[in-house]
Scaffold this active site. Structure first.
Site, PDB file in Angstrom:
ATOM      1  N   LYS A   1       8.000  -3.541 -17.896  1.00 10.25           N
ATOM      2  CA  LYS A   1       6.547  -3.494 -17.712  1.00 10.25           C
ATOM      3  C   LYS A   1       6.203  -2.576 -16.538  1.00 10.25           C
ATOM      4  CE  LYS A   1       6.880  -7.713 -14.916  1.00 10.25           C
ATOM      5  NZ  LYS A   1       6.628  -9.156 -14.870  1.00 10.25           N
TER       6      LYS A   1
ATOM      7  N   ARG B   1       0.427 -20.427 -14.494  1.00 14.01           N
ATOM      8  CA  ARG B   1      -0.112 -19.116 -14.851  1.00 14.01           C
ATOM      9  C   ARG B   1      -0.282 -19.173 -16.370  1.00 14.01           C
ATOM     10  NH1 ARG B   1       3.132 -13.644 -13.128  1.00 14.01           N
ATOM     11  NH2 ARG B   1       4.504 -14.398 -14.779  1.00 14.01           N
TER      12      ARG B   1
ATOM     13  N   TYR C   1      -7.492  14.168   8.498  1.00 14.53           N
ATOM     14  CA  TYR C   1      -8.795  13.488   8.459  1.00 14.53           C
ATOM     15  C   TYR C   1      -8.960  12.596   9.681  1.00 14.53           C
ATOM     16  CZ  TYR C   1      -9.534  14.800   3.552  1.00 14.53           C
ATOM     17  OH  TYR C   1      -9.736  15.491   2.385  1.00 14.53           O
TER      18      TYR C   1
ATOM     19  N   MET D   1      -5.067  11.993  -0.403  1.00 11.17           N
ATOM     20  CA  MET D   1      -4.867  11.611  -1.798  1.00 11.17           C
ATOM     21  C   MET D   1      -3.648  12.317  -2.413  1.00 11.17           C
ATOM     22  SD  MET D   1      -7.593  11.706  -4.933  1.00 11.17           S
ATOM     23  CE  MET D   1      -8.747  10.561  -4.207  1.00 11.17           C
TER      24      MET D   1
HETATM   25  C1  PLP Z   1       7.814  -9.652 -14.491  1.00 11.42           C
HETATM   26  C2  PLP Z   1       8.420 -10.834 -15.173  1.00 11.42           C
HETATM   27  C3  PLP Z   1       9.821 -10.957 -15.230  1.00 11.42           C
HETATM   28  C4  PLP Z   1      10.761 -10.043 -14.467  1.00 11.42           C
HETATM   29  O1  PLP Z   1      10.792 -10.477 -13.140  1.00 11.42           O
HETATM   30  P1  PLP Z   1      11.805  -9.894 -12.047  1.00 11.42           P
HETATM   31  O2  PLP Z   1      11.654 -10.838 -10.912  1.00 11.42           O
HETATM   32  O3  PLP Z   1      11.355  -8.531 -11.700  1.00 11.42           O
HETATM   33  O4  PLP Z   1      13.162  -9.915 -12.635  1.00 11.42           O
HETATM   34  C5  PLP Z   1      10.329 -12.003 -15.984  1.00 11.42           C
HETATM   35  N1  PLP Z   1       9.522 -12.879 -16.610  1.00 11.42           N
HETATM   36  C6  PLP Z   1       8.182 -12.800 -16.550  1.00 11.42           C
HETATM   37  C7  PLP Z   1       7.357 -13.806 -17.271  1.00 11.42           C
HETATM   38  C8  PLP Z   1       7.586 -11.784 -15.821  1.00 11.42           C
HETATM   39  O5  PLP Z   1       6.253 -11.734 -15.745  1.00 11.42           O
END
Ligand code: PLP
Length: 380
Positions: A45, A139, A272, A321
């Site tokens: 991700k 969550r 700046y 930037m």
């Molecule tokens: C991001 C995430 C992971 C990976 O987590 P790491 O600590 O980076 O290994 C695993 N499970 C869920 C649900 C996540 O949101």
């Protein structure tokens, strides 16, 4: 090899180098920790924590990895459009308007809770899903105590339930209360699974470990380990890194170039807000990278450093930037075109994502995942 032409990535203003050997090494080291019947499901991700999701996933496919997790449907689509094969699990929320994309791109959706399961079922086409169970993080996930609700999901005919998972939220310390909490999360998760089994509901895959879970609690088992940060050879903080006995190698370096040099006389200022004032004659250099590339602006004014020719020099003035200034008075023969290392190694000096995190009050995960789109990424 002085006359060897520079590889393509070296010809851009600022770039990310990915170390293929380090990635392979991390995969091997982490695979050795896996419980029986468990495989890696790398978390790619947020553009693989800034590394470049397609480059990383492609290499992982080559290494035999057959399952991935992402946060969003568009992240899943990007992988499919670039030929990534295997299971792709979306860990986050997908808006109902986007449900057709799940089927079109063969993505597996997380079922967040019973109401979401019902909406997904009403879409009317078969969709592959994993059920998220909340065991204490609060969550996503149907609360584990609602066993009836979870059973109802199994009766929704359009859901092809291929997995069930939970997420540990206190697995990164050794504190007794955190250990107790983690053990309780695991107990609640497996108890939910056995209650489902007693009622005749089987789930092919179950999983609960992320990076810290695998490192600290591999005995908790599961069929997938959803590994993000550790795969990239980094842990969230330096303290974690020092405590951890497994040898991980950082995959990513961030580099840029000096575009021009300026000489300041004592008393002149730069940048700046005139925040840097030369207290002596000073040679400064302009780098072709800035906060829009993900360099935290809070590294301005000597908080952060970069490496040039193995020498650590301070970032001066306010980071812009697209550019920033450094003091190169101490570097002999410095010239435009020289490479500056923002994260990575130069000579025997190095700057890690953990260093930047510490200097800016965050964790390396945030530093890495915010690295910008403009940086060219290449596996070397
Ligand atoms: C991001 C995430 C992971 C990976 O987590 P790491 O600590 O980076 O290994 C695993 N499970 C869920 C649900 C996540 O949101």
């Amino acid at each position: 090899m002085p006359n060897k032409p520079a590889p393509i990535f070296c010809r851009s203003r600022a770039w990310i180098e990915l170390d293929r050997d380090a990635l392979r090494h991390n995969v091997q080291v982490l695979q050795k920790l896996l419980p029986n019947d468990c495989e890696l499901m790398p978390a790619v991700k947020a553009n693989a924590y800034g590394h470049g999701a397609v480059l990383i996933s492609r290499e992982l496919n080559r290494l035999g990895i057959k399952a991935f997790c992402v946060a969003t449907v568009s992240e899943g689509i990007e992988l499919r459009e670039n030929g990534i094969v295997g299971e792709i699990l979306i860990l986050g929320y997908t808006y109902p308007m986007q449900f057709p994309l799940l089927k079109q791109y063969d993505l597996t959706q997380t079922v967040i809770d019973l109401p979401y399961a019902e909406i997904l079922n009403k879409y009317g086409q078969k969709v592959k899903v994993h059920i998220a169970i909340d065991t204490g993080m609060h969550r996503l996930g149907e609360p584990c105590r609602n066993i009836e609700n979870i059973c109802k999901m199994f009766n929704l005919h359009n859901l092809e339930i291929e997995g069930i998972y939970t997420h540990l939220c206190a697995d990164d310390t050794n504190l007794p209360q955190d250990r107790a909490f983690t053990m309780e999360q695991s107990r609640a998760f497996y108890s939910t699974i056995s209650q489902l089994r007693e009622r005749g509901f089987e789930c092919p895959k179950e999983h609960l470990l992320a990076s810290y879970g695998l490192i600290n609690y591999s005995e908790l088992g599961g069929n997938y380990a959803r590994i993000g940060i550790a795969l990239y050879g980094v842990l969230s903080t330096r303290a974690d890194r020092e405590r951890c006995s497994i040898s991980l190698r950082p995959v990513l370096s961030v580099k840029t170039r000096i575009t021009t040099l300026n000489t300041l006389q004592k008393g002149e200022s730069a940048g700046y807000g005139l925040q840097f004032v030369a207290d002596r004659d000073t040679k400064i250099a302009v780098l072709a990278i800035g906060y829009a590339d993900g360099i935290p602006r809070s590294l301005s004014c000597s908080v952060g450093n970069v490496l040039i020719k193995g020498i650590k020099v301070p970032i001066i003035g306010r980071i812009c930037m697209d550019q920033m200034l450094i003091d190169v008075s101490n570097i002999p023969n410095v010239k435009a075109g020289d490479v500056a290392v923002i994260i990575g190694q130069s000579g025997d000096q190095k700057i890690t994502a953990c260093d930047l995190a510490e200097q800016t009050g965050t964790i390396s995960n945030e530093i890495l995942s915010r690295l910008g789109e403009r940086l060219e990424r290449q596996m070397i």
